[in-house]
Design an enzyme around this catalytic site. Structure first.
Site, PDB file in Angstrom:
ATOM      1  N   LYS A 202       6.010   2.530  74.138  1.00  0.00           N
ATOM      2  CA  LYS A 202       5.527   1.155  74.336  1.00  0.00           C
ATOM      3  C   LYS A 202       6.221   0.498  75.532  1.00  0.00           C
ATOM      4  CE  LYS A 202       7.414  -2.477  72.145  1.00  0.00           C
ATOM      5  NZ  LYS A 202       7.700  -3.604  73.048  1.00  0.00           N
ATOM      6  N   ASN A 203       7.565   0.563  75.528  1.00  0.00           N
ATOM      7  CA  ASN A 203       8.294  -0.180  76.550  1.00  0.00           C
ATOM      8  C   ASN A 203       8.018   0.334  77.954  1.00  0.00           C
ATOM      9  OD1 ASN A 203       9.341  -1.847  74.664  1.00  0.00           O
ATOM     10  ND2 ASN A 203      11.460  -1.101  74.791  1.00  0.00           N
TER      11      ASN A 203
ATOM     12  N   ARG B 260       6.787 -11.095  75.643  1.00  0.00           N
ATOM     13  CA  ARG B 260       7.721 -11.464  76.682  1.00  0.00           C
ATOM     14  C   ARG B 260       7.587 -10.616  77.945  1.00  0.00           C
ATOM     15  NH1 ARG B 260      12.796 -13.408  77.501  1.00  0.00           N
ATOM     16  NH2 ARG B 260      13.807 -11.964  78.900  1.00  0.00           N
TER      17      ARG B 260
ATOM     18  N   CYS C 197      12.419 -19.766  71.884  1.00  0.00           N
ATOM     19  CA  CYS C 197      13.865 -19.587  71.936  1.00  0.00           C
ATOM     20  C   CYS C 197      14.225 -18.470  72.919  1.00  0.00           C
ATOM     21  CB  CYS C 197      14.394 -19.231  70.565  1.00  0.00           C
ATOM     22  SG  CYS C 197      13.709 -17.678  69.964  1.00  0.00           S
TER      23      CYS C 197
ATOM     24  N   ARG D 186      17.137 -15.100  75.688  1.00  0.00           N
ATOM     25  CA  ARG D 186      16.841 -13.960  76.556  1.00  0.00           C
ATOM     26  C   ARG D 186      16.311 -14.507  77.863  1.00  0.00           C
ATOM     27  NH1 ARG D 186      13.324  -9.524  73.346  1.00  0.00           N
ATOM     28  NH2 ARG D 186      13.717  -8.112  75.065  1.00  0.00           N
ATOM     29  N   PRO D 187      17.201 -14.945  78.737  1.00  0.00           N
ATOM     30  CA  PRO D 187      16.759 -15.613  79.959  1.00  0.00           C
ATOM     31  C   PRO D 187      16.109 -14.651  80.945  1.00  0.00           C
ATOM     32  CG  PRO D 187      19.133 -15.362  79.956  1.00  0.00           C
ATOM     33  CD  PRO D 187      18.656 -14.852  78.640  1.00  0.00           C
ATOM     34  N   VAL D 188      15.465 -15.215  81.969  1.00  0.00           N
ATOM     35  CA  VAL D 188      14.874 -14.374  83.021  1.00  0.00           C
ATOM     36  C   VAL D 188      15.516 -14.673  84.370  1.00  0.00           C
ATOM     37  CG1 VAL D 188      12.655 -13.906  81.909  1.00  0.00           C
ATOM     38  CG2 VAL D 188      12.944 -16.010  83.239  1.00  0.00           C
ATOM     39  N   ASP D 189      16.736 -15.245  84.331  1.00  0.00           N
ATOM     40  CA  ASP D 189      17.407 -15.614  85.585  1.00  0.00           C
ATOM     41  C   ASP D 189      17.586 -14.418  86.524  1.00  0.00           C
ATOM     42  OD1 ASP D 189      19.137 -14.757  83.489  1.00  0.00           O
ATOM     43  OD2 ASP D 189      20.891 -15.397  84.631  1.00  0.00           O
ATOM     44  N   LEU D 190      17.883 -13.247  85.963  1.00  0.00           N
ATOM     45  CA  LEU D 190      18.119 -12.077  86.829  1.00  0.00           C
ATOM     46  C   LEU D 190      16.818 -11.621  87.504  1.00  0.00           C
ATOM     47  CD1 LEU D 190      20.457 -10.029  84.452  1.00  0.00           C
ATOM     48  CD2 LEU D 190      21.124 -11.555  86.322  1.00  0.00           C
TER      49      LEU D 190
ATOM     50  N   ASP E 174      17.689  -1.103  70.197  1.00  0.00           N
ATOM     51  CA  ASP E 174      16.410  -1.056  69.481  1.00  0.00           C
ATOM     52  C   ASP E 174      16.430  -0.135  68.259  1.00  0.00           C
ATOM     53  OD1 ASP E 174      15.366  -2.854  71.218  1.00  0.00           O
ATOM     54  OD2 ASP E 174      14.067  -1.454  72.285  1.00  0.00           O
TER      55      ASP E 174
ATOM     56  N   ILE F 164      24.304  -6.042  72.994  1.00  0.00           N
ATOM     57  CA  ILE F 164      23.252  -6.363  73.977  1.00  0.00           C
ATOM     58  C   ILE F 164      22.619  -7.731  73.715  1.00  0.00           C
ATOM     59  CG2 ILE F 164      21.117  -5.553  75.086  1.00  0.00           C
ATOM     60  CD1 ILE F 164      23.409  -3.558  75.448  1.00  0.00           C
TER      61      ILE F 164
ATOM     62  N   ARG G  70       3.099  -4.416  66.634  1.00  0.00           N
ATOM     63  CA  ARG G  70       3.351  -4.574  68.075  1.00  0.00           C
ATOM     64  C   ARG G  70       3.885  -3.280  68.679  1.00  0.00           C
ATOM     65  NH1 ARG G  70       7.555  -8.491  69.410  1.00  0.00           N
ATOM     66  NH2 ARG G  70       7.210  -7.388  71.335  1.00  0.00           N
TER      67      ARG G  70
HETATM   68  C1  UD1 Z   1      14.188  -4.239  77.155  1.00  0.00           C
HETATM   69  C2  UD1 Z   1      13.329  -3.700  76.046  1.00  0.00           C
HETATM   70  C3  UD1 Z   1      13.952  -4.024  74.697  1.00  0.00           C
HETATM   71  C4  UD1 Z   1      15.393  -3.531  74.654  1.00  0.00           C
HETATM   72  C5  UD1 Z   1      16.191  -4.029  75.852  1.00  0.00           C
HETATM   73  C6  UD1 Z   1      17.591  -3.447  75.936  1.00  0.00           C
HETATM   74  C7  UD1 Z   1      11.091  -3.818  76.944  1.00  0.00           C
HETATM   75  C8  UD1 Z   1       9.743  -4.428  76.837  1.00  0.00           C
HETATM   76  N1  UD1 Z   1      12.032  -4.326  76.119  1.00  0.00           N
HETATM   77  O1  UD1 Z   1      14.221  -5.653  77.017  1.00  0.00           O
HETATM   78  O2  UD1 Z   1      13.164  -3.398  73.686  1.00  0.00           O
HETATM   79  O3  UD1 Z   1      15.997  -4.005  73.472  1.00  0.00           O
HETATM   80  O4  UD1 Z   1      15.504  -3.700  77.065  1.00  0.00           O
HETATM   81  O5  UD1 Z   1      17.521  -2.078  76.007  1.00  0.00           O
HETATM   82  O6  UD1 Z   1      11.294  -2.909  77.711  1.00  0.00           O
HETATM   83  N2  UD1 Z   1      19.442 -10.848  80.489  1.00  0.00           N
HETATM   84  C9  UD1 Z   1      19.844 -11.984  81.167  1.00  0.00           C
HETATM   85  N3  UD1 Z   1      19.052 -12.441  82.187  1.00  0.00           N
HETATM   86  C10 UD1 Z   1      17.886 -11.823  82.557  1.00  0.00           C
HETATM   87  C11 UD1 Z   1      17.495 -10.667  81.848  1.00  0.00           C
HETATM   88  C12 UD1 Z   1      18.295 -10.206  80.818  1.00  0.00           C
HETATM   89  O7  UD1 Z   1      20.888 -12.553  80.879  1.00  0.00           O
HETATM   90  O8  UD1 Z   1      17.227 -12.298  83.490  1.00  0.00           O
HETATM   91  C13 UD1 Z   1      20.279 -10.333  79.383  1.00  0.00           C
HETATM   92  C14 UD1 Z   1      19.574 -10.324  78.029  1.00  0.00           C
HETATM   93  O9  UD1 Z   1      19.613 -11.590  77.400  1.00  0.00           O
HETATM   94  C15 UD1 Z   1      20.332  -9.250  77.291  1.00  0.00           C
HETATM   95  C16 UD1 Z   1      20.723  -8.261  78.409  1.00  0.00           C
HETATM   96  O10 UD1 Z   1      20.545  -8.967  79.629  1.00  0.00           O
HETATM   97  O11 UD1 Z   1      21.502  -9.781  76.725  1.00  0.00           O
HETATM   98  C17 UD1 Z   1      19.887  -7.005  78.448  1.00  0.00           C
HETATM   99  O12 UD1 Z   1      18.522  -7.355  78.417  1.00  0.00           O
HETATM  100  P1  UD1 Z   1      17.411  -6.509  79.158  1.00  0.00           P
HETATM  101  O13 UD1 Z   1      17.923  -5.135  79.416  1.00  0.00           O
HETATM  102  O14 UD1 Z   1      16.889  -7.295  80.298  1.00  0.00           O
HETATM  103  O15 UD1 Z   1      16.294  -6.423  78.031  1.00  0.00           O
HETATM  104  P2  UD1 Z   1      14.735  -6.542  78.233  1.00  0.00           P
HETATM  105  O16 UD1 Z   1      14.323  -5.924  79.504  1.00  0.00           O
HETATM  106  O17 UD1 Z   1      14.313  -7.936  77.931  1.00  0.00           O
END
Ligand code: UD1
Length: 426
Positions: free
Chosen positions: A22-23, A96, A120, A125-129, A310, A332, A402
């Site tokens: 899926k991912n 997301r 929430c 789970r921000p998208v700043d990066l 996961d 994580i 899902r």
């Molecule tokens: C993906 C997977 C999810 C898995 C996760 C970690 C998909 C669809 N989802 O989620 O199933 O649990 O990887 O292996 O592929 N973070 C920030 N800022 C950002 C982005 C992330 O602070 O802009 C933080 C997150 O809050 C978290 C950490 O980085 O604490 C890792 O998250 P990330 O690897 O980005 O997870 P996803 O890509 O959302």
């Protein structure tokens, strides 16, 4: 709303064919926005999440054709033209990862308006990066009323991007945007999950130049155009891990095929330490457990190749009946213990402090009504139900749908007593 009922106590014997990941599939689907030629994805899982994304991509001008190919389900995605670069809230909030259309839209059309992923999730789970990476590639980004407005009228420019922490989504997003940028992009401290390699392979088949995916440094030399390609989605390592844990929980012998054990080596090591047998094969892995009670094992979630967050909930379910006390550290996501209160309803003995759960194994769990709170948490309740006495009913099964394809069918074929109760059967 559908529910899943599990009558515990049956041993599992048989074979489960693992679906496409899926991912990975949902990121690969967004790559179709980068070319005016068709992208054919084989080994596609059919899941609620791939359907959500299909809906969004259709809104953007992608023709999404789901077919039954000779080798199984496939999807052909074709975007001769991107007719809209607007991803509205009502579609993005459902999943997301839809947010990841932003980079490809920007790379292809020079502009995009994409909703921030809702609720929430923004805080936790921000998208700043993701946004920082796109800005480093030269995009101009504004945030207004829950939307990201991104512009790069003269195209994106290759750059060096340093990720402060490992992020799967942000690394994928940067890769998807950089393939069409002018010049060379280097991603430092990139996520190393196998899904990154899968995405890079697909993009390279489309004519991109991505090197180093699967390592912490990825180099992308931009090209001016990508073309169509055929790519097989990698096996779902989380589904593999989930059924491996299910087999260890219920006992018996289950062969997982169409997959790779090495993708979940960290988990398999813990399952072995707990007392189950793990046998690797060319096309998958077999899990075997006969009789004896499992032992408590401590785990910590980590970025790949560490133990995946996961599968944390599933492993916790396994530990609820193991001998001794197991410490489960989640590093994580800060709030990923929502399954604890539901497992406790089945009789599990768990206490949580901060990012750490202590699970004291009990001799029996007892079936009860429980509620699925998120995708991976919900499958941990199914796993617990496999070994619980009596019937466990998991409510809010849409979370499961899902990410797990035909779960009741796959487990049922190995002898599990699992059935879906739909509204009409209420
Ligand atoms: C993906 C997977 C999810 C898995 C996760 C970690 C998909 C669809 N989802 O989620 O199933 O649990 O990887 O292996 O592929 N973070 C920030 N800022 C950002 C982005 C992330 O602070 O802009 C933080 C997150 O809050 C978290 C950490 O980085 O604490 C890792 O998250 P990330 O690897 O980005 O997870 P996803 O890509 O959302």
């Amino acid at each position: 709303m559908d529910r899943i009922a599990i009558t515990g106590g049956a041993r599992l014997e048989g074979e489960i064919a693992i679906s496409g990941a899926k991912n990975s599939a949902i990121k690969l689907m967004t790559a179709s926005l980068l070319t005016d030629e068709p992208l054919r994805l084989t080994n596609m899982p059919r899941l609620a999440d791939t359907r959500f994304l299909g809906q969004l991509l259709r809104r953007l001008g992608v023709d999404v054709d789901e077919r039954d190919g000779v080798a199984g389900p496939e999807t052909v995605l074709h975007a001769p033209e991107v007719t809209s670069a607007f991803a509205p809230y009502d579609l993005v909030r459902q999943m997301r990862a839809s947010f990841n259309v932003l980079g490809p839209l920007l790379a292809r059309t020079g502009h995009a308006k994409v909703s921030l992923p809702g609720g929430c999730a923004i805080g936790a789970r921000p998208v700043d990066l993701h946004l920082k990476a796109l800005e480093t590639l030269g995009a101009h980004i504004d945030l207004h009323e829950g939307y990201v407005y991104a512009q790069a009228p003269r195209g994106l420019k290759g750059a060096e991007i340093d990720f402060p922490i490992s992020s799967v989504g942000a690394t994928e997003h940067a890769m998807l945007a950089a393939v069409l940028a002018e010049g060379v992009t280097v991603l430092n401290n990139a996520a190393r999950e196998p899904e990154l390699e899968d995405l890079a392979q697909c993009l390279n088949a489309m004519g991109a130049l991505v090197e180093g995916a699967g390592t912490a440094t990825i180099t992308i030399t931009g090209v001016s155009k990508l073309h169509g390609a055929t790519h097989a989605v990698m096996p779902d390592r989380i589904e593999t891990g989930t059924y491996a844990v299910a087999a260890a929980m219920a006992g018996g012998e289950v062969r997982l095929t169409h997959t790779r054990g090495d993708f979940i080596q960290a988990l398999l090591d813990r399952i072995e330490q707990a007392g189950a047998e793990v046998i690797h094969a060319n096309d998958g892995v077999t899990i075997k457990r006969n009789g004896a009670r499992l032992r408590a094992v401590d785990i910590e979630t980590d970025p790949y190749p560490g133990l995946a967050t996961d599968v944390q909930a599933q492993f916790m379910a396994l530990m609820t009946m193991a001998q001794g006390e197991s410490v489960i550290r989640e590093t994580i996501f800060e709030n990923r213990f929502m399954h604890v209160s539901e497992l406790s309803r089945l009789g599990a003995d768990i206490t949580v402090q901060g990012g750490e759960a202590r699970v004291r194994g009990v001799e029996t769990l007892e079936g009860a009504q429980v509620m699925a709170t998120d995708l991976r948490a919900s499958v941990s309740l199914v796993i617990a139900g496999l070994a619980a006495r009596g019937e466990t009913v998991v409510n809010r099964v849409y979370h499961l749908d899902r990410g797990f394809e035909r779960l009741e069918e796959k487990l049922g074929a190995c002898g599990a007593r699992v059935r879906r109760l739909s509204d009409s059967a209420d």
